[in-house]
Design an enzyme around this catalytic site. Structure first.
Site, PDB file in Angstrom:
ATOM      1  N   ARG A   1       0.939  -1.261  -0.099  1.00  0.00           N
ATOM      2  CA  ARG A   1      -0.064  -0.094   0.125  1.00  0.00           C
ATOM      3  C   ARG A   1       0.989   1.188  -0.109  1.00  0.00           C
ATOM      4  O   ARG A   1       1.747   1.328   0.724  1.00  0.00           O
ATOM      5  CB  ARG A   1      -0.958  -0.098   1.217  1.00  0.00           C
TER       6      ARG A   1
ATOM      7  N   HIS B   1      -1.986   3.768   6.914  1.00  0.00           N
ATOM      8  CA  HIS B   1      -2.828   2.855   7.057  1.00  0.00           C
ATOM      9  C   HIS B   1      -4.448   3.303   6.806  1.00  0.00           C
ATOM     10  O   HIS B   1      -5.349   2.758   6.510  1.00  0.00           O
ATOM     11  CB  HIS B   1      -2.645   2.340   8.667  1.00  0.00           C
TER      12      HIS B   1
ATOM     13  N   TYR C   1       6.595   5.410   9.818  1.00  0.00           N
ATOM     14  CA  TYR C   1       7.131   4.036   9.868  1.00  0.00           C
ATOM     15  C   TYR C   1       7.417   3.271   8.468  1.00  0.00           C
ATOM     16  O   TYR C   1       8.204   2.216   8.266  1.00  0.00           O
ATOM     17  CB  TYR C   1       6.061   3.249  10.361  1.00  0.00           C
TER      18      TYR C   1
HETATM   19  C1  LIG Z   1      -9.637  -7.577  16.987  1.00  0.00           C
HETATM   20  C2  LIG Z   1      -8.971  -6.409  16.423  1.00  0.00           C
HETATM   21  N1  LIG Z   1      -7.726  -6.079  17.151  1.00  0.00           N
HETATM   22  C3  LIG Z   1      -7.074  -5.023  16.928  1.00  0.00           C
HETATM   23  C4  LIG Z   1      -7.755  -4.098  16.108  1.00  0.00           C
HETATM   24  C5  LIG Z   1      -7.002  -2.720  15.561  1.00  0.00           C
HETATM   25  N2  LIG Z   1      -6.332  -2.852  14.087  1.00  0.00           N
HETATM   26  C6  LIG Z   1      -7.042  -2.136  13.414  1.00  0.00           C
HETATM   27  S1  LIG Z   1      -6.257  -2.404  11.797  1.00  0.00           S
HETATM   28  C7  LIG Z   1      -5.102  -3.257  12.570  1.00  0.00           C
HETATM   29  C8  LIG Z   1      -4.109  -3.911  11.604  1.00  0.00           C
HETATM   30  C9  LIG Z   1      -4.437  -4.796  10.482  1.00  0.00           C
HETATM   31  O1  LIG Z   1      -3.360  -5.159   9.856  1.00  0.00           O
HETATM   32  P1  LIG Z   1      -3.630  -6.096   8.333  1.00  0.00           P
HETATM   33  O2  LIG Z   1      -4.456  -7.351   9.036  1.00  0.00           O
HETATM   34  O3  LIG Z   1      -2.369  -6.263   7.734  1.00  0.00           O
HETATM   35  O4  LIG Z   1      -4.483  -5.358   7.523  1.00  0.00           O
HETATM   36  P2  LIG Z   1      -4.314  -3.939   6.552  1.00  0.00           P
HETATM   37  O5  LIG Z   1      -4.773  -2.835   7.463  1.00  0.00           O
HETATM   38  O6  LIG Z   1      -2.853  -3.789   6.606  1.00  0.00           O
HETATM   39  O7  LIG Z   1      -5.112  -4.205   5.378  1.00  0.00           O
HETATM   40  C10 LIG Z   1      -5.386  -3.464  13.938  1.00  0.00           C
HETATM   41  C11 LIG Z   1      -4.340  -4.142  14.768  1.00  0.00           C
HETATM   42  C12 LIG Z   1      -9.054  -4.363  15.342  1.00  0.00           C
HETATM   43  N3  LIG Z   1      -9.834  -3.484  14.406  1.00  0.00           N
HETATM   44  N4  LIG Z   1      -9.564  -5.757  15.664  1.00  0.00           N
END
Ligand SMILES: Cc1ncc(C[n+]2csc(CCOP(=O)(O)OP(=O)(O)O)c2C)c(N)n1
Length: 355
Positions: free
Chosen positions: A252, A256, A265
């Protein structure tokens, strides 16, 4: 273990076909259609970023750079199949028929933005990480029990593979031979946490082995690799031959979400370089121009049509009736509970100046 899961590529960043077996399968019609869908998704994404900066929509989740992964995979589905997205997969939702105006309502925080048109099996984006995986396995099992050949596809990021629901979802699908495509977009980061700090295994595809299902690793910026790999997984699932885990290795470009600063980062030079070398749209453009299928004029025409579509959708979303306070309380449960009724009354009294 990494050697067992080599990254599959069909079209290289420079626009040259790596796998000549696909020469006849990549028709002008298919290439143009996938390019158009990616362009539409990118233009909407860029516009939504601007709308957020103007305060016209709320926090927004960008997917720029991930168009090949989202469009190549969702374009392989058929009407009636199920799509389980995360908050980043509105490019896939759009491609599978979610109206642009409804997507804009979603990002305006409106209830109506979560409702797919009748007959479109697109569930609201999952905000809890990985909770949609067991649901997708369940929906696919239900379709088999009903005797249909419908499949489900579920999107999730690299960070999601650290959650229990990832393992439960895949295990469940494996045991019940569910027609589910587990589509992982490995964009390198879970918010600001790089994958190397997230897990010790070198690939996500290899996690399929623990559940005895097929796992494949593909270049997630190559729309043809994504499309044909997903198509194969879908055909296999329809035949009754079970689930597949696809690791689509992508990137990406942006933060985020619109609430964080990627330069804290993520190496910005790397993102800039990738825009020039591995960009999903640019490589199809190079490929089609070399074939003589398109020129700049054709691209400009598509851009104009999409701009009109986006502007119309924004106008419709902005003219959508204002939310009443009822919307906040009335849709939580089918029948409102006493305490919700009480909260609603207290809120309305406060608004009316009653102490
Ligand atoms: C169960 C849960 N834990 C923590 C979060 C906080 N959180 C939001 S996005 C994220 C990271 C997700 O990363 P990834 O799965 O790689 O997806 P991307 O955003 O990179 O598409 C986290 C930890 C959440 N939304 N749900």
């Amino acid at each position: 273990m990494e050697d067992q899961f080599p990254i599959r590529e069909i079209l290289h960043g420079d626009g040259k076909l790596v796998d000549s077996a696909y020469e006849s399968k990549i028709t002008e019609k298919l290439a143009k259609s996938l390019f158009y869908k990616m362009l539409r998704a990118r233009m909407l994404d860029q516009k939504c970023f601007n709308l957020q900066r103007q305060g016209r929509i709320g926090t927004y989740v960008q997917y720029e750079g991930q168009e090949a992964s989202q469009i190549g995979s969702s374009a392989a589905l058929e009407e009636g199949d199920w799509l389980f997205p995360t908050y980043r997969d509105h490019g896939a939702m759009l491609t599978f028929g979610y109206p642009m105006q409804t997507l804009l309502l979603l990002w305006k925080g409106r209830f109506a933005g979560n409702v797919a048109p009748q007959g479109k099996n697109i569930v609201p984006p999952s905000i809890p990480i990985a909770s949609q995986l067991p649901q997708a396995a369940g929906a696919a099992i239900a379709e088999r029990k009903k005797g249909t050949d419908r499949v489900s596809i579920v999107y999730f990021g690299d960070g999601a593979t650290s959650e229990g629901d990832f393992h439960e979802g895949i295990n469940f699908a494996s045991v019940f031979n569910a027609p589910t495509i587990f589509f992982n977009q490995n964009n390198g980061f879970a918010i600001s946490v790089p994958i190397a700090k997230q897990m010790k295994s070198k690939t996500i595809a290899q996690k399929s082995q623990a559940y005895d299902i097929e796992g494949v690793r593909i270049d997630g910026n190559d729309v043809f690799a994504v499309y044909f790999t997903t198509l194969d997984a879908i055909k296999k699932a329809r035949r009754g031959d079970g689930p597949t885990l696809i690791e689509s290795v992508t990137w990406r470009y942006n933060a985020h979400t619109t609430t964080d600063d990627a330069s804290r980062y993520r190496n910005q030079e790397e993102s800039k370089k990738r825009r020039e070398t591995t960009d999903p749209l640019l490589r199809v453009e190079r490929f089609m121009k070399a074939k003589g299928w398109i020129d700049d004029n054709w691209i400009e025409q598509q851009r104009q049509g999409i701009t009109t579509e986006i502007n119309d959708a924004i106008e419709a979303a902005e003219n959508y009736p204002q939310a009443g306070v009822d919307e906040l309380f009335d849709y939580v449960f089918e029948k409102p509970t006493w305490n919700l009724e009480e909260q609603k009354r207290a809120y309305l009294d406060m608004k009316a100046g009653v102490q």
